[in-house]
Scaffold this motif. Structure first.
Motif, PDB file in Angstrom:
ATOM      1  N   PHE A 167       0.808  -1.217   0.000  1.00 36.29           N
ATOM      2  CA  PHE A 167       0.000   0.000   0.000  1.00 36.29           C
ATOM      3  C   PHE A 167       0.844   1.271   0.000  1.00 36.29           C
ATOM      4  O   PHE A 167       0.363   2.327   0.398  1.00 36.29           O
ATOM      5  N   MET A 168       2.104   1.163  -0.445  1.00 35.63           N
ATOM      6  CA  MET A 168       2.975   2.338  -0.392  1.00 35.63           C
ATOM      7  C   MET A 168       2.446   3.492  -1.256  1.00 35.63           C
ATOM      8  O   MET A 168       2.790   4.650  -1.028  1.00 35.63           O
ATOM      9  N   HIS A 169       1.639   3.165  -2.246  1.00 38.11           N
ATOM     10  CA  HIS A 169       1.149   4.200  -3.167  1.00 38.11           C
ATOM     11  C   HIS A 169       0.068   5.078  -2.545  1.00 38.11           C
ATOM     12  O   HIS A 169      -0.239   6.138  -3.075  1.00 38.11           O
ATOM     13  N   ILE A 170      -0.511   4.638  -1.412  1.00 37.92           N
ATOM     14  CA  ILE A 170      -1.616   5.422  -0.833  1.00 37.92           C
ATOM     15  C   ILE A 170      -1.156   6.845  -0.506  1.00 37.92           C
ATOM     16  O   ILE A 170      -1.809   7.827  -0.877  1.00 37.92           O
ATOM     17  N   ALA A 171      -0.026   6.946   0.174  1.00 40.40           N
ATOM     18  CA  ALA A 171       0.445   8.276   0.603  1.00 40.40           C
ATOM     19  C   ALA A 171       0.677   9.173  -0.614  1.00 40.40           C
ATOM     20  O   ALA A 171       0.366  10.373  -0.586  1.00 40.40           O
ATOM     21  N   GLU A 172       1.201   8.586  -1.686  1.00 40.84           N
ATOM     22  CA  GLU A 172       1.483   9.395  -2.885  1.00 40.84           C
ATOM     23  C   GLU A 172       0.183   9.823  -3.572  1.00 40.84           C
ATOM     24  O   GLU A 172       0.049  10.958  -4.017  1.00 40.84           O
ATOM     25  N   LEU A 173      -0.781   8.898  -3.645  1.00 40.44           N
ATOM     26  CA  LEU A 173      -2.069   9.263  -4.259  1.00 40.44           C
ATOM     27  C   LEU A 173      -2.749  10.356  -3.427  1.00 40.44           C
ATOM     28  O   LEU A 173      -3.364  11.278  -3.975  1.00 40.44           O
ATOM     29  N   ASN A 174      -2.618  10.248  -2.108  1.00 38.04           N
ATOM     30  CA  ASN A 174      -3.212  11.292  -1.261  1.00 38.04           C
ATOM     31  C   ASN A 174      -2.550  12.644  -1.495  1.00 38.04           C
ATOM     32  O   ASN A 174      -3.194  13.685  -1.376  1.00 38.04           O
ATOM     33  N   ARG A 175      -1.270  12.644  -1.859  1.00 40.54           N
ATOM     34  CA  ARG A 175      -0.604  13.912  -2.178  1.00 40.54           C
ATOM     35  C   ARG A 175      -1.212  14.553  -3.428  1.00 40.54           C
ATOM     36  O   ARG A 175      -1.072  15.749  -3.660  1.00 40.54           O
ATOM     37  N   MET A 176      -1.872  13.707  -4.221  1.00 41.96           N
ATOM     38  CA  MET A 176      -2.514  14.227  -5.437  1.00 41.96           C
ATOM     39  C   MET A 176      -3.981  14.568  -5.181  1.00 41.96           C
ATOM     40  O   MET A 176      -4.736  14.806  -6.126  1.00 41.96           O
ATOM     41  N   GLY A 177      -4.381  14.539  -3.929  1.00 43.32           N
ATOM     42  CA  GLY A 177      -5.760  14.928  -3.602  1.00 43.32           C
ATOM     43  C   GLY A 177      -6.700  13.767  -3.391  1.00 43.32           C
ATOM     44  O   GLY A 177      -7.892  13.972  -3.129  1.00 43.32           O
ATOM     45  N   ALA A 178      -6.194  12.524  -3.485  1.00 50.47           N
ATOM     46  CA  ALA A 178      -7.071  11.375  -3.207  1.00 50.47           C
ATOM     47  C   ALA A 178      -7.363  11.337  -1.708  1.00 50.47           C
ATOM     48  O   ALA A 178      -6.652  11.967  -0.906  1.00 50.47           O
ATOM     49  N   ASN A 179      -8.406  10.594  -1.349  1.00 51.16           N
ATOM     50  CA  ASN A 179      -8.787  10.485   0.066  1.00 51.16           C
ATOM     51  C   ASN A 179      -8.848   8.999   0.413  1.00 51.16           C
ATOM     52  O   ASN A 179      -9.891   8.357   0.275  1.00 51.16           O
ATOM     53  N   ILE A 180      -7.702   8.465   0.791  1.00 50.42           N
ATOM     54  CA  ILE A 180      -7.594   7.009   1.003  1.00 50.42           C
ATOM     55  C   ILE A 180      -6.987   6.754   2.381  1.00 50.42           C
ATOM     56  O   ILE A 180      -5.969   7.363   2.738  1.00 50.42           O
ATOM     57  N   GLN A 181      -7.621   5.851   3.122  1.00 53.03           N
ATOM     58  CA  GLN A 181      -7.036   5.456   4.421  1.00 53.03           C
ATOM     59  C   GLN A 181      -6.735   3.975   4.403  1.00 53.03           C
ATOM     60  O   GLN A 181      -7.535   3.185   3.905  1.00 53.03           O
ATOM     61  N   LYS A 182      -5.622   3.640   5.030  1.00 52.03           N
ATOM     62  CA  LYS A 182      -5.277   2.219   5.154  1.00 52.03           C
ATOM     63  C   LYS A 182      -5.835   1.706   6.470  1.00 52.03           C
ATOM     64  O   LYS A 182      -5.680   2.338   7.506  1.00 52.03           O
ATOM     65  N   GLU A 183      -6.528   0.588   6.392  1.00 51.33           N
ATOM     66  CA  GLU A 183      -7.069  -0.061   7.595  1.00 51.33           C
ATOM     67  C   GLU A 183      -6.616  -1.513   7.541  1.00 51.33           C
ATOM     68  O   GLU A 183      -7.246  -2.334   6.876  1.00 51.33           O
ATOM     69  N   GLY A 184      -5.516  -1.857   8.192  1.00 52.37           N
ATOM     70  CA  GLY A 184      -5.008  -3.227   8.135  1.00 52.37           C
ATOM     71  C   GLY A 184      -4.699  -3.607   6.700  1.00 52.37           C
ATOM     72  O   GLY A 184      -4.058  -2.833   5.976  1.00 52.37           O
ATOM     73  N   PRO A 185      -5.198  -4.754   6.242  1.00 49.07           N
ATOM     74  CA  PRO A 185      -4.902  -5.165   4.868  1.00 49.07           C
ATOM     75  C   PRO A 185      -5.862  -4.538   3.843  1.00 49.07           C
ATOM     76  O   PRO A 185      -5.925  -4.986   2.698  1.00 49.07           O
TER      77      PRO A 185
END
Ligand code: EPZ
Length: 429
Positions: A339-357
């Motif tokens: 899920f390393m891409h979540i933080a980068e996508l959020n930098r582009m304005g996405a709204n994604i949270q990691k919850e476990g797997p």
């Protein structure tokens, strides 16, 4: 001051992709098939080999193992053993590409010994090889771990029944390793909980052409009757289903009209089904598909072994769902930390949270261009897809990750209307 030169993609987002784009041969099929050349007497020819860094590295590892590797003008590879005394796959190369672990089974079967560096962990999570070792040990190999290497011996491998399921399901390269080893073993090997991926099937096709006796390919139970020797083969690598899926997603997120050529629709059933469910218009041809964007709505995605949604498309589908209406849930069953891409996508304005797997993806109306960093191959693909969809300019850094699995992607996407440039990326420290 130290200047390190890397490359980046600079993407002007918001261009609608239209036209035809052709998929190349599958990296993850090519790598085990290349390793299988250790097993055969004489030179084999492998067609539709993609020109990728990983293929290059595998070629170098095989050269270290006494194979000649020749690139032919038509894009195929000719490979054959010239020196059977070499059995060491060095850390410096194996560490570059974890797929290289699949030389272990062929080396043991053909040369009775192998010293293969243990691949380390990586950003998509742990990459253990316990199942590979369990399978080969069950066939009579003596295996130790010494100084970071797998050191293995076997005077003659023996067929037996092997259960290859693990905590996260079947193992693709573990199945490849045991399958290759079993072709030259004494007696019959049965692999239970075998991986069913098309890439395993492509390898089995190569082996059967070479004279191996294999049944049950494409099911969870593969039966291999050992033979004395294998002959060289002329074989074809299947089209890359992950590249196909990535291009389909790129067409969808740009609200485009893209025909993806050279695909195997039967390898993409789960992906096509999911894209249609979220609102993408997909029309299948015999070996192509036309993807037209539209209003996209949220979905629940769980990655699974084939024929489920591939983990290698999870990051790209996350980019797509980040701009779909509503809240999506994406669960990783294969690599729960991928899920390393979540933080980068959020930098582009996405709204994604990691919850476990899982990742909870709250759809936003649009993404905005930003400077982002690729952490691995498929994360890089997801950021390129996001950059194509975003408003403004996106810079995707560490693009060498992308080059491991996609051949000249920027040029090919430019051909269907994307605005992408590859530039030197000088980092100053
Ligand atoms: C292959 O890796 C692919 N690599 C991966 O693609 C792909 O993500 C993966 O299969 C799953 O489809 C190549 O083919 C070169 P696994 P592989 O063994 O075979 C666990 C890409 O981006 N496991 O099927 O190494 C493992 O941790 C790459 O192109 C064990 O527990 O993957 C994972 O949770 C990344 N013990 C699950 O099984 C083992 O001994 C599946 O992994 C082996 C694996």
């Amino acid at each position: 001051m130290l200047d390190l030169v890397d490359e980046k993609f600079v993407i002007e987002g918001g261009c609608r992709l239209t036209g035809s784009i052709t998929v190349n041969g599958a990296k993850n099929a090519a790598l085990p098939v290349m390793a299988a050349c250790i097993l055969t007497k004489g030179a084999s020819r492998i067609r539709s080999i993609p020109k990728l860094t990983d293929v290059e590295i595998m070629g170098r590892i095989l050269e270290c193992l006494g194979l000649s590797v020749k690139h032919l003008e038509d894009g195929s590879l000719e490979m054959g053993t010239v020196d059977t005394t070499k059995v060491t796959a060095p850390y410096e190369l194996v560490n570059e590409m974890r797929g290289s672990i699949c030389v272990l089974g062929p080396l043991l079967a053909r040369r009775n010994a192998a010293m293969v560096a243990l691949p380390g962990g990586c950003v998509i999570g742990q990459r253990p090889i316990d199942l590979h070792l369990k399978g080969l040990r069950a066939m009579g190999a003596e295996i130790d771990l010494k100084d970071g290497y797998v050191v293995a011996y076997a005077t003659r491998l023996r067929g037996t029944e092997i259960y290859l399921g693990g905590a996260h399901g079947s193992t693709v390269l573990g199945t490849c390793n045991v399958l290759m080893a079993a072709t030259l073993a004494e007696g019959t090997t049965v692999i239970e909980a075998a991986a069913r991926e098309p890439e395993v099937q492509n390898l089995a096709e190569f082996l059967v052409k070479a004279g191996a006796k294999i049944s049950g390919v494409g099911t969870n139970r593969i039966v291999i009757e050992g033979v004395k020797e294998l002959k060289p083969v002329d074989c074809q690598i299947i089209p890359d289903r992950i590249e196909a899926g990535t291009l389909m997603v790129a067409g969808a997120v740009t609200n485009g009209d893209v025909t993806v050529e050279n695909i195997r629709p039967d390898h993409l059933s789960a992906v096509v089904d999911k894209l249609r469910e979220v609102g993408v218009n997909v029309t299948l041809g015999r070996d192509s598909c036309r993807v037209r964007g539209g209003r996209m709505t949220a979905s629940v995605i769980t990655t699974l072994a084939y024929p489920g949604i591939p983990t290698d498309l999870q990051p790209q589908l996350m980019s797509l769902l980040s701009i779909a209406e509503g809240t999506s849930v994406i669960t990783e069953k294969v690599f729960p930390d991928r899920f390393m891409h979540i933080a980068e996508l959020n930098r582009m304005g996405a709204n994604i949270q990691k919850e476990g797997p899982s990742a909870i993806v709250h759809g936003v109306p649009y993404l905005s261009g930003a400077k982002v960093m690729a952490s691995d191959l498929r994360a890089a693909a997801s950021l390129v897809v996001a950059g194509l969809a975003a408003r403004g300019t996106t810079e995707v850094r560490s693009i060498f990750h992308l080059d491991r699995g996609y051949e000249h992607l920027e040029e090919r996407l430019t051909g269907i209307g994307a605005k992408i440039k590859r530039e030197a990326d000088t980092k100053e420290y």
